[in-house]
Scaffold this motif. Structure first.
Motif, PDB file in Angstrom:
ATOM      1  N   ASN A 180      21.931 -14.325  -6.660  1.00  0.00           N
ATOM      2  CA  ASN A 180      23.067 -14.016  -5.988  1.00  0.00           C
ATOM      3  C   ASN A 180      22.974 -13.276  -5.126  1.00  0.00           C
ATOM      4  N   ILE A 181      24.059 -13.552  -4.008  1.00  0.00           N
ATOM      5  CA  ILE A 181      23.685 -12.773  -2.628  1.00  0.00           C
ATOM      6  C   ILE A 181      25.373 -12.499  -3.351  1.00  0.00           C
ATOM      7  N   HIS A 182      25.591 -10.984  -3.139  1.00  0.00           N
ATOM      8  CA  HIS A 182      26.596 -11.033  -2.881  1.00  0.00           C
ATOM      9  C   HIS A 182      26.766  -9.149  -2.284  1.00  0.00           C
ATOM     10  N   CYS A 183      27.585  -8.265  -1.930  1.00  0.00           N
ATOM     11  CA  CYS A 183      27.637  -7.180  -1.736  1.00  0.00           C
ATOM     12  C   CYS A 183      28.057  -6.626  -2.516  1.00  0.00           C
ATOM     13  N   PRO A 184      27.216  -5.595  -2.746  1.00  0.00           N
ATOM     14  CA  PRO A 184      26.872  -4.677  -2.656  1.00  0.00           C
ATOM     15  C   PRO A 184      25.425  -5.477  -2.869  1.00  0.00           C
ATOM     16  N   LEU A 185      24.258  -5.632  -2.772  1.00  0.00           N
ATOM     17  CA  LEU A 185      22.449  -6.077  -2.197  1.00  0.00           C
ATOM     18  C   LEU A 185      22.429  -4.804  -3.758  1.00  0.00           C
ATOM     19  N   HIS A 186      21.952  -5.598  -4.718  1.00  0.00           N
ATOM     20  CA  HIS A 186      21.629  -4.286  -6.047  1.00  0.00           C
ATOM     21  C   HIS A 186      19.903  -4.533  -6.027  1.00  0.00           C
ATOM     22  N   GLN A 187      19.386  -3.432  -6.480  1.00  0.00           N
ATOM     23  CA  GLN A 187      18.366  -3.333  -6.723  1.00  0.00           C
ATOM     24  C   GLN A 187      17.674  -4.164  -7.727  1.00  0.00           C
ATOM     25  N   VAL A 207      11.059  -7.120  -3.728  1.00  0.00           N
ATOM     26  CA  VAL A 207      11.356  -6.226  -4.807  1.00  0.00           C
ATOM     27  C   VAL A 207      12.061  -4.903  -4.334  1.00  0.00           C
ATOM     28  N   LEU A 208      13.302  -4.775  -4.250  1.00  0.00           N
ATOM     29  CA  LEU A 208      14.435  -3.633  -3.360  1.00  0.00           C
ATOM     30  C   LEU A 208      14.580  -2.780  -3.838  1.00  0.00           C
ATOM     31  N   LEU A 209      14.346  -1.476  -3.613  1.00  0.00           N
ATOM     32  CA  LEU A 209      14.199  -0.436  -4.871  1.00  0.00           C
ATOM     33  C   LEU A 209      15.437   0.143  -4.812  1.00  0.00           C
ATOM     34  N   GLN A 210      16.002   0.435  -3.731  1.00  0.00           N
ATOM     35  CA  GLN A 210      17.561   0.224  -4.057  1.00  0.00           C
ATOM     36  C   GLN A 210      18.513  -0.423  -3.928  1.00  0.00           C
ATOM     37  N   PRO A 211      19.768  -0.382  -4.091  1.00  0.00           N
ATOM     38  CA  PRO A 211      20.812  -0.523  -3.732  1.00  0.00           C
ATOM     39  C   PRO A 211      20.823  -0.913  -1.985  1.00  0.00           C
ATOM     40  N   PHE A 212      21.997  -2.150  -1.090  1.00  0.00           N
ATOM     41  CA  PHE A 212      22.451  -1.757   0.146  1.00  0.00           C
ATOM     42  C   PHE A 212      23.776  -2.134  -0.629  1.00  0.00           C
ATOM     43  N   LYS A 213      24.725  -1.102   0.230  1.00  0.00           N
ATOM     44  CA  LYS A 213      26.000  -1.679   0.598  1.00  0.00           C
ATOM     45  C   LYS A 213      26.161  -1.879   2.266  1.00  0.00           C
ATOM     46  N   ALA A 214      25.917  -1.322   3.249  1.00  0.00           N
ATOM     47  CA  ALA A 214      25.878  -2.645   4.398  1.00  0.00           C
ATOM     48  C   ALA A 214      24.315  -2.911   4.998  1.00  0.00           C
ATOM     49  N   LEU A 215      24.054  -4.623   5.063  1.00  0.00           N
ATOM     50  CA  LEU A 215      23.007  -4.631   5.464  1.00  0.00           C
ATOM     51  C   LEU A 215      23.180  -5.241   7.254  1.00  0.00           C
ATOM     52  N   GLY A 216      22.231  -5.431   7.537  1.00  0.00           N
ATOM     53  CA  GLY A 216      22.836  -6.414   9.529  1.00  0.00           C
ATOM     54  C   GLY A 216      20.893  -6.832   9.007  1.00  0.00           C
ATOM     55  N   GLY A 217      21.849  -8.158  10.524  1.00  0.00           N
ATOM     56  CA  GLY A 217      20.037  -9.609  10.336  1.00  0.00           C
ATOM     57  C   GLY A 217      20.313 -10.272  11.394  1.00  0.00           C
ATOM     58  N   SER A 218      18.953 -10.760  11.884  1.00  0.00           N
ATOM     59  CA  SER A 218      19.280 -10.789  13.039  1.00  0.00           C
ATOM     60  C   SER A 218      18.196 -11.873  12.957  1.00  0.00           C
ATOM     61  N   VAL A 219      18.641 -12.772  14.044  1.00  0.00           N
ATOM     62  CA  VAL A 219      17.924 -14.440  13.771  1.00  0.00           C
ATOM     63  C   VAL A 219      17.765 -14.859  15.166  1.00  0.00           C
ATOM     64  N   LYS A 220      16.292 -15.077  15.394  1.00  0.00           N
ATOM     65  CA  LYS A 220      15.898 -14.840  17.180  1.00  0.00           C
ATOM     66  C   LYS A 220      15.327 -16.846  16.980  1.00  0.00           C
ATOM     67  N   VAL A 221      15.005 -17.264  18.044  1.00  0.00           N
ATOM     68  CA  VAL A 221      14.524 -19.413  18.110  1.00  0.00           C
ATOM     69  C   VAL A 221      14.094 -19.230  19.431  1.00  0.00           C
ATOM     70  N   SER A 222      12.779 -19.542  19.588  1.00  0.00           N
ATOM     71  CA  SER A 222      12.257 -20.500  20.621  1.00  0.00           C
ATOM     72  C   SER A 222      11.881 -20.863  20.643  1.00  0.00           C
TER      73      SER A 222
END
Length: 189
Positions: A122-129, A64-79
């Motif tokens: 659906n995933i779209h920006c901004p992300l809604h709570q 459960v997202l508590l607030q909307p996000f206008k900008a969200l970064g991601g990082s993926v690392k595979v080892s």
């Protein structure tokens, strides 16, 4: 470096050539041994990450997202393991809204859309709570057919740029080649 470049080029070729995807008995399945989510409770509550048993080939996640996000970064690392130590072969950092808007990173967009199609929103920006949920998700269907069987460790991080980490996801598993698995079964049956 040479190995990660080769993996990247194979993945791009796989995504750009639909004819390659039609090869018989090619592909992979993943057995997930561990799936953990650690959330920042300032942004997320009621988070759960579970492996679907008994086969351990897919996962369920909910938050459960508590607030909307206008900008969200991601990082993926595979080892993958190399001489009993996990060595990183893939590392990418991206900004979610930019990737969705510009559509330049096709592999990331495919993964995000497959998650969105399996989820309740659906995933779209901004992300809604609100409540987000995905069930029976597996990424093995979108992997290129030229990878080798191997254990792997995946770290996935969502963060607010220059503010805070929102969520860390860790997946420990093993990638199996379907054609090799069929040959193993023939050997015993």
């Amino acid at each position: 470096m040479k190995f990660s470049l080769r993996i990247f080029l194979i993945f791009i070729a796989w995504r750009l050539c639909p004819a390659v995807q039609l090869l018989p008995n090619m592909g992979y399945f993943i057995v997930v041994q561990q799936f953990e989510c650690v959330v920042n409770e300032q942004f997320i509550t009621k988070a759960s990450c579970d492996v679907v048993t008994p086969r351990n080939r897919s996962i369920n996640a909910e938050l459960v997202l508590l607030q909307p996000f206008k900008a969200l970064g991601g990082s993926v690392k595979v080892s993958i393991p190399k001489k009993r130590v996990f060595t990183q072969i893939f590392d990418i950092t991206f900004e979610l809204c930019k990737v969705l808007r510009e559509r330049k990173r096709k592999a990331l967009i495919d993964i995000l859309h497959s998650l969105a199609n399996m989820g309740n929103k659906n995933i779209h920006c901004p992300l809604h709570q609100g409540h987000y949920k995905v069930q029976n998700v597996t990424i093995a269907d979108s992997l290129p057919p030229l990878l080798t069987e191997s254990p792997f460790l995946l770290h996935f991080t969502w963060f607010l740029p220059r503010v805070a980490t929102v969520m860390n996801v860790t997946v420990l598993g093993h990638l199996y080649d379907i054609s090799r698995e069929h040959n193993r079964k023939k050997k015993y049956f």
